[in-house]
Structures are given as C-alpha cells and as structure tokens.
Scaffold this active site. Structure first.
Site, PDB file in Angstrom:
ATOM      1  N   CYS A 330       0.835  -1.200   0.000  1.00  0.00           N
ATOM      2  CA  CYS A 330       0.000   0.000   0.000  1.00  0.00           C
ATOM      3  C   CYS A 330       0.874   1.257   0.000  1.00  0.00           C
ATOM      4  CB  CYS A 330      -0.971  -0.045   1.177  1.00  0.00           C
ATOM      5  SG  CYS A 330      -2.398   1.058   0.988  1.00  0.00           S
ATOM      6  N   HIS A 427      -3.523  -5.809   1.056  1.00  0.00           N
ATOM      7  CA  HIS A 427      -3.198  -6.163   2.435  1.00  0.00           C
ATOM      8  C   HIS A 427      -3.677  -7.587   2.732  1.00  0.00           C
ATOM      9  CE1 HIS A 427      -1.986  -2.167   3.815  1.00  0.00           C
ATOM     10  NE2 HIS A 427      -3.025  -1.667   3.189  1.00  0.00           N
TER      11      HIS A 427
END
Length: 490
Positions: A330, A427
């Site tokens: 991310c 994630h």
C-alpha cells in the site's frame, strides 16, 4: 430480550480490546448470539467489511471471536490520524472528511445519533452486545459531547465495568481516582471493576482488591493474570507492535510514524521461521535482513520524508545491492516508485515528491478511496490469497507489467526486473498460508504455520483464561436491557 454491558478502562491500552474479544468468544460458546460494539475508535489499523466499509481492526477480531461477519455498525465512528492534530473521519464505514482535533471535539456530540442507530441495529440481532470504551472516562476535559465512554453509556442506559491495568502500576489510584473525578450521573453507570494484567501470586493483591471495593463501593469481578499469548492475536495499536525473535529468516520493518494496516505483520510475527525486527528511529536497517518490508501508511509522503531523515533510503539501496528482497504494501508500495504526485493535496500540501526509485512506477494521489475486500491468485505459483485494499491513489508504470497477483482477471502489483523488489496494494497477503510458505521458500526458509487456525486457538485460550479469572456469571447478571432509540422515524 437483548442485554448489553460496556467495558471501559482507566486509560488507553489497558487491555479493553482483548477482554471484549475474550468475552465475545466465551459467551458465544455458551450459546448466546454476541455482537461487539465500539462507538468511537481511533486507529490506523482498519479492517474492511463486506460492503466496503471501514472499522477498527480490533472490532473485526471481536466479531471473529463471536462467530460473526464484521459490519460497519460494530464501529460507527473511526478516526484515522493523518497528522499530530488532524484525522480522517469515518462514519458508519464511510469516509466523511478530514478534521482538525479541535473542530472534532466541538462537533463530536452530533455523531451520537448515528452511533445509537448503529447500536440499535446490532441489538436487533443479538442476545448480548459487549461494548468497548475508548481511552478513559476520567478525561473530564473530553466529557462534553462524549460518545466514546460515559456519554454513550448514559444515552444507551448501559452498565459499565471499569478495568484497571496493574502492570503499569498504581492501579488502586487508577480506579479510585476515576471514581473521584466522575460526575454522579456517570458514576451511576458503573456496576463493577476488574483488574487486568496481574503478574505473580494473585493472593498478594487480595488486600488491594478489597481496598478498592471499600473505597468505591463497587464489586470486583476478578483479577486477571497476564495473558502471555496475547501477542498471537492481531494488534490494534502501534504501541503493541514489537519485534519477535523466531527463526533464521530476518524480516526488517522500519517503524514509520503513521504506519497503517500493520496487521500484515501479524502472520510473520507468529511464524516460527521468522525473526521480525521492528527497526526504531535512530537505528540502521540491519545488514543481515532477508527481507525489508515497508508497511502501509496513513500519510505516505510524510512517512517517506521521515524514512529519508533516518537514512533508511540509503540502507535500502545497500540492501538491494547485496541481493536482499524488498516488499512495499500500500503506502510502502507507493514509496518504492519513482515519484508520488499529489496535485490536489490529498496527502498533505499539494506537490510532488521523489520516491525511492526501486520500482519504475509513479503514483498519482486522488480523493477517490478504494476500500474493498479482494480474492486473488499469486503469480506464477497460483497460491490463493484473500485480503483487502484500502488506499487513495493509483500506481502505474513499466514495472506494473511484472505484476505478481491476479485480481478479478487483472494483474496487480509491480516487480523489479530481478523480482527481488515487489509492491502491491493488497493487504493480508501473509495471512494466506500457501502464499506465505511459498514466499518464505523463495527466501530460503520453510513454513508449517496454519495462521488462521492459530488465531482461533488463541481466542479459545483467551476465553478459557477469562472463564478462570473473571466472574462471567456476575458480569452477565449485570448486563442490562439498553435504552434503544426509536428507529421508526429513521
């Protein structure tokens, strides 16, 4: 008829989240339909619900403990700090605005209505709602307009169990002092107290326990010993992130000020093959690391600047030259590229920053926020992966042609020509056992951990721990039918 009980603490990080998870599992095993609830949370470690909402990671774990699918109503107000004085405001799962702390304090009372609406919807499908407070009710400067502790408890007619943390010392003053500063209307909500995180012979605190009961007039529901396996459960707060000695595979993680969604680290910390090294400011990245993992960030550009200020960019370059591996997730993925463009000031003042240059990609920040659960397949091995995306910005560039995940038929992520530097927006990768084993094998190390099963085993052990040391029958007897708002006009 639904009943509810609220766990409040004498301060932050006294173990409220863990206690609620353990209670959820214990009462669920007794055949009750249990739902967790936290009116207001402040955390950059968020979970994504099936409908694309955001809630605190702790509430997702508590839902799991109760055998429920996490939903946005379990944490209707979530604050995600972006700076020392400002935070992103999430209401019932959706981003509303970024607000300075002073403005939020003045306006937070207006959020009581959606909080009570979410609470009422949870109550409609539960026998017992176990509620977690935030911080401490003794912060009297925050009482006006409060929705996190006594403001909610009074509005919803919910009894409170006050928890003190003996490990940090002064637990008698913690609890008796809380009673001393609360107003009578708030004191009327408190039905009992408990002591958490005791180490040693429990009988040594009998006199202290009785002294608290005498000074407050509240019954003690239990003195709970330190739960040594707590580290095996996903952490909610950056204060809970810690290095973990394990096997020969060393994974180094620079400790960034605005780390977010650091649940990516939990499966690695639990992995016997892995030594997880959280590198504090002032230290260099270890030269013997197999992998440097740059985690997510709530303020990517600010954390990038911090990373440079520590000299970690130089350490990374040396690590790659030595043949080491790097993964960015991310915000960490965005940092690995050539540039981060932020024309509208989404992530700070409008502008553009040179990034680390380890991937040939560029990120352009935008106000559109991607919040979604994902099922993916790792390439080229085909290992199934489940996770979530929660980010602002889009990353493109030549290295995206070497994406190493397949999501809904499209390639996701980026990799360097050598394959030793990778980035992704997904994630939760390392919670997938097959992928984690494959990735560690590529680093020359083995894995036989069943991570998700280990989380449930630990939740059961936590529930057993509370069954032994907390009077659950008395706690259940104290739970009361809440005062629910009229939903007919909503």
């Amino acid at each position: 008829m639904v009943r509810a009980i609220m766990v409040q603490g004498t301060g932050s990080n006294v173990g409220k989240s863990l206690l609620v998870a353990g209670l959820a599992r214990a009462f669920t095993r007794r055949g009750l339909r249990v739902a967790p609830f936290k009116p207001q949370n402040m955390s950059n470690n968020a979970a994504v619900t099936e409908d694309g909402g955001e809630i605190g990671r702790a509430q997702a774990l508590q839902a799991r403990a109760a055998g429920r699918v996490p939903i946005s109503d379990m944490n209707p107000v979530l604050l995600k700090p972006e700076s020392e004085t400002g935070a992103q405001l999430i209401v019932q799962g959706r981003r509303v605005a970024t607000q300075e702390a002073g403005r939020y304090q003045r306006k937070k009372g207006s959020l009581l209505k959606p909080v009570l609406e979410s609470f009422a919807r949870l109550c409609a499908d539960a026998d017992l709602v176990v509620i977690e407070g935030a911080g401490s009710p003794a912060e009297t400067n925050l009482r006006r307009g409060d929705i996190a502790n006594m403001g909610f408890a009074c509005a919803a007619g919910v009894p409170v169990v006050l928890v003190g943390d003996i490990d940090r010392g002064g637990v008698i003053a913690q609890i008796v002092g809380t009673k001393a500063v609360l107003e009578p209307v708030d004191l009327s909500c408190i039905a009992g107290f408990a002591i958490n995180r005791f180490r040693g012979d429990l009988s040594l605190f009998d006199e202290g326990r009785d002294d608290i009961a005498r000074r407050t007039g509240w019954p003690c529901l239990g003195v709970i010993p330190w739960f040594s396996d707590a580290w095996k459960l996903p952490a909610e707060d950056m204060m809970d992130i810690a290095s973990r000695n394990g096997g020969a595979c060393k994974v180094a993680v620079p400790h960034l000020p605005r780390m977010a969604n650091f649940d990516d680290l939990d499966p690695l910390a639990a992995e016997p093959a892995v030594t997880l090294d959280i590198v504090a400011p002032g230290r260099t990245l270890p030269g013997d690391a197999d992998l440097v993992l740059i985690p997510g960030s709530k303020s990517t550009r600010a954390d990038l600047a911090f990373l440079r200020s520590q000299g970690w960019d130089i350490d990374l370059q040396a690590h790659v030259r030595r043949g080491g591996h790097v993964m960015g997730l991310c915000g960490g993925y965005q940092m690995l590229g050539r540039r981060i463009e932020d024309p509208y000031g989404v992530d700070g003042a409008a502008g553009s920053d040179m990034a680390l240059g380890l991937l040939d990609v560029t990120t352009v920040m935008s106000a559109d926020k991607q919040v979604i659960q994902r099922a993916a397949t790792a390439l080229p091995g085909g290992e199934p992966v489940s996770g979530y995306e929660i980010h602002m910005g889009r990353t493109t560039g030549p290295d995206c042609a070497r994406g190493w995940l397949s999501v809904d038929g499209a390639v996701e992520g980026a990799a360097s020509a050598s394959g030793r530097v990778r980035g992704s927006y997904l994630h939760g990768l390392f919670a997938s056992d097959d992928f984690r084993a494959s990735y560690l094998a590529g680093l020359g190390h083995g894995s036989d951990l069943a991570y998700e099963a280990s989380v449930d085993t630990t939740l059961d052990a936590l529930a057993d721990h509370l069954e032994r040391h907390l009077d659950l029958e008395q706690l259940l007897a104290l739970a009361a039918v809440p005062a629910l708002p009229d939903q007919s006009s909503s």
